[in-house]
Design a protein around this motif. Structure first.
Motif, PDB file in Angstrom:
ATOM      1  N   LEU A 259       0.841  -1.200   0.000  1.00  0.00           N
ATOM      2  CA  LEU A 259       0.000   0.000   0.000  1.00  0.00           C
ATOM      3  C   LEU A 259       0.880   1.256   0.000  1.00  0.00           C
ATOM      4  CD1 LEU A 259      -2.912   1.213   0.275  1.00  0.00           C
ATOM      5  CD2 LEU A 259      -2.509   1.278   2.748  1.00  0.00           C
TER       6      LEU A 259
ATOM      7  N   LEU B 226       0.752   4.079  -2.892  1.00  0.00           N
ATOM      8  CA  LEU B 226       0.329   5.462  -2.628  1.00  0.00           C
ATOM      9  C   LEU B 226       1.458   6.478  -2.822  1.00  0.00           C
ATOM     10  CD1 LEU B 226      -1.863   4.972   0.585  1.00  0.00           C
ATOM     11  CD2 LEU B 226      -2.660   5.386  -1.748  1.00  0.00           C
TER      12      LEU B 226
ATOM     13  N   ALA C 189      -5.583  15.143   1.095  1.00  0.00           N
ATOM     14  CA  ALA C 189      -5.598  13.687   0.962  1.00  0.00           C
ATOM     15  C   ALA C 189      -6.970  13.191   0.504  1.00  0.00           C
ATOM     16  CB  ALA C 189      -5.219  13.040   2.294  1.00  0.00           C
ATOM     17  N   GLU C 190      -7.993  13.629   1.166  1.00  0.00           N
ATOM     18  CA  GLU C 190      -9.354  13.192   0.840  1.00  0.00           C
ATOM     19  C   GLU C 190      -9.875  13.881  -0.423  1.00  0.00           C
ATOM     20  OE1 GLU C 190     -11.603  11.074   2.498  1.00  0.00           O
ATOM     21  OE2 GLU C 190      -9.824  10.410   3.600  1.00  0.00           O
TER      22      GLU C 190
ATOM     23  N   THR D 115      -4.415  13.614  -3.233  1.00  0.00           N
ATOM     24  CA  THR D 115      -3.670  12.351  -3.272  1.00  0.00           C
ATOM     25  C   THR D 115      -4.580  11.142  -3.181  1.00  0.00           C
ATOM     26  OG1 THR D 115      -3.321  12.363  -0.886  1.00  0.00           O
ATOM     27  CG2 THR D 115      -1.654  13.459  -2.239  1.00  0.00           C
ATOM     28  N   GLY D 116      -5.740  11.305  -2.588  1.00  0.00           N
ATOM     29  CA  GLY D 116      -6.728  10.231  -2.627  1.00  0.00           C
ATOM     30  C   GLY D 116      -6.804   9.344  -1.401  1.00  0.00           C
ATOM     31  N   SER D 117      -5.787   9.420  -0.511  1.00  0.00           N
ATOM     32  CA  SER D 117      -5.867   8.556   0.667  1.00  0.00           C
ATOM     33  C   SER D 117      -5.192   9.203   1.864  1.00  0.00           C
ATOM     34  CB  SER D 117      -5.190   7.215   0.387  1.00  0.00           C
ATOM     35  OG  SER D 117      -5.055   6.476   1.589  1.00  0.00           O
ATOM     36  N   GLU D 118      -5.813   9.050   3.027  1.00  0.00           N
ATOM     37  CA  GLU D 118      -5.211   9.592   4.248  1.00  0.00           C
ATOM     38  C   GLU D 118      -3.979   8.784   4.663  1.00  0.00           C
ATOM     39  OE1 GLU D 118      -7.681  10.593   7.500  1.00  0.00           O
ATOM     40  OE2 GLU D 118      -9.027  11.839   6.291  1.00  0.00           O
ATOM     41  N   LYS D 119      -3.908   7.540   4.217  1.00  0.00           N
ATOM     42  CA  LYS D 119      -2.758   6.687   4.556  1.00  0.00           C
ATOM     43  C   LYS D 119      -1.472   7.289   3.977  1.00  0.00           C
ATOM     44  CE  LYS D 119      -4.784   2.831   6.287  1.00  0.00           C
ATOM     45  NZ  LYS D 119      -4.465   2.237   7.578  1.00  0.00           N
TER      46      LYS D 119
ATOM     47  N   SER E 143      -0.218  10.005   4.134  1.00  0.00           N
ATOM     48  CA  SER E 143      -0.392  11.296   3.458  1.00  0.00           C
ATOM     49  C   SER E 143       0.768  12.249   3.738  1.00  0.00           C
ATOM     50  CB  SER E 143      -1.726  11.927   3.848  1.00  0.00           C
ATOM     51  OG  SER E 143      -1.854  11.982   5.245  1.00  0.00           O
TER      52      SER E 143
END
Lengths: 337, 337
Positions: free
Chosen positions: A8, A12, A119-120, A135-139, A141
């Motif tokens: 992941l 990312l 992120a979101e 970016t599309g994801s909080e993971k 970030s």
């Protein structure tokens, strides 16, 4: 590794993160061509701390006029260097941080150029600014944001003829995600040991300098205090000997965040002092990490990312050892004030 | 009042301090006429903290390019905005602070214009700079320095046609020593009560903003930590809700330093939160002091001086109640590092 999904992470930060390069260059080139008077980097808590390294990098490498400002203060202080010709950069993981949103709205209304890292997807901030990187994801970030900020800041410098090494630098940016991954793996055991040893420590002194000052400030406030409810004082290495040193005794936990920029001698000085006084000294030094493919010249810049990523390993082990969820809050976003 | 000689205060701050006006105007006028690119305010510990109010005041009132930099970091960071056309302002009570001396030497060598405020006569710093104001006594030196810095900073603004109210302002500067004296007297009993109540408190959270941020940072680090060995975290009101708030519980000592500039609403917000959570809230508000003869418009600027002078009353009572001399050090200037 505990709570770390390598695949992941690489998807990312490396695969998706690096793809923003073209878009960022286009944004910066458009702005540079049009002209601007200065750059404002605006955030709150973790996201203003995230800007401090880039403010430092700009101050020590470029004549671009730069101001890192806390969103809530910026909103009221009537900053005389801010104008419609300013470029304003924001970052928000959730895209909903109240003060950051208000500051972006304020800048937009005044006619300044606004850029956000979010992120979101589909957040209020995303929709408000002129240019948004979502970016599309909080993971992971923060890892991604740091990398994108390198792209932004060094492109601005390149366009001002202050950074001819841009192509080489950009190649090295693309190696950063793997360098982070190696560092995280190399540090993981030490992070676990730290958390086991310090699970009951109720106060830490964190010292940093130069482009690592932001991480120092942020880790103390946003992780140790906010997410683990542990007292933590962040102190700049250049200021350490003007007060806080007197608090160090034999059992004081002192954490030194050592990087590789010009301010490293200031950290060495604190180290020489601390190793004489306390038995609880922890040194987290980016020199201990390989950063494969990264040139000697640019290691100092990438130290910001490397340092933050290994600190994050401590967080997950503190969470486990202390049985204290990183998501637990007493007050933030739980009450009105 | 304990350890406060009114006559001495008035002689040093009012009679002798105000006499520097002509000399300061001459210095600033000479520099303004010659031209300069920006102002660097450089110090360490208490003396960089002392510069922060003026950096804030300049940023929110003037287009003069200003940089407050920590001496030791400035020396190594290769600041790209610094040049021979910079004006560099230093302050040192003893005139011997190592980093400040080195920074002044560095600036001088690069051909920049150097100005220093020094309390002791005939110090290395005195001799090194282009222009030196030597106040002559360590007693009340911060009160005097703050006052001299108003004279410097607002004269620079006046010469840039950014402060037409200069004459009125200067008249009010001359009323400041008496305003300080009244404030100190009005606060003295409260300072004593605070010290009695908190003699065993081992941690304080200090919150400030705007032009009082420097005092907040300084009091926590240079007084509570350095001179009383009490843990103290300074936190900017604009950042308070991004981490440190989670550390506040029912018995946490929270000290709010309220001033009168544009950032006051940020302090009000912290106050609304803190009064709900802790029973140990202390508010030190410059609005409580008369500042006779000072106009509504300028009170906010003078709040820096007023705030610092009343905080200093707390120090002497803490010293007495805790039987801990303000001059006692474990390490500073007692060991090599």
């Amino acid at each position: 590794m505990l709570k770390f999904d390598e695949e992941l992470f690489l998807r990312l930060v490396e695969k998706e993160g690096l793809q923003f390069r073209g878009q960022i260059e286009e944004i910066v080139d458009t702005i540079s061509k049009k002209g601007y008077s200065n750059i404002f980097m605006i955030g709150a808590g973790g996201t203003i701390a995230m800007m401090y390294p880039y403010e430092y990098i700009l101050k020590s490498n470029s004549t671009i006029d730069v101001h890192a400002e806390i969103a809530a203060e910026f909103l009221v202080m009537n900053h005389k260097h801010f104008s419609k010709d300013s470029v304003c950069i924001f970052a928000s993981v959730s895209g909903t941080t109240k003060e950051t949103l208000e500051a972006a709205e304020f800048c937009k209304e005044k006619g300044a150029t606004t850029i956000a890292l979010v992120a979101e997807p589909d957040t209020p901030l995303t929709k408000m600014v002129d240019y948004c990187i979502t970016t599309g994801s909080e993971k992971h970030s923060f890892d991604t944001f740091f990398m994108l900020l390198y792209m932004f800041v060094f492109r601005f410098m390149y366009n001002r003829n202050e950074f001819p090494q841009y192509e080489q630098f950009t190649k090295e940016v693309s190696l950063l995600p793997r360098a982070i991954l190696s560092a995280v793996k190399a540090f993981d055991k030490k992070a676990e040991e730290f958390a086991i040893k310090h699970k009951d420590t109720d106060y830490h002194m964190m010292v940093g300098s130069g482009n690592l000052w932001g991480n120092t400030y942020s880790y103390a406030m946003c992780i140790l205090e906010e997410m683990q409810w542990i007292h933590a004082k962040s102190i700049h290495a250049a200021e350490f000997f003007h007060g806080t040193l007197e608090m160090v005794v034999e059992d004081t936990s002192v954490i030194l965040l050592k990087g590789e920029d010009e301010t490293r001698p200031l950290m060495d000085r604190v180290e020489r002092f601390a190793e004489k006084i306390t038995k609880q000294l922890t040194i987290i030094d980016t020199k201990d990490f390989a950063m494969e493919g990264i040139s000697e010249e640019f290691r100092k810049h990438f130290a910001v990312s490397i340092n933050w990523s290994v600190l994050s390993r401590i967080s997950v082990y503190l969470e486990r050892e202390r049985n204290h969820s990183l998501d637990l809050r007493r007050y933030y976003r739980k009450m009105e004030y």
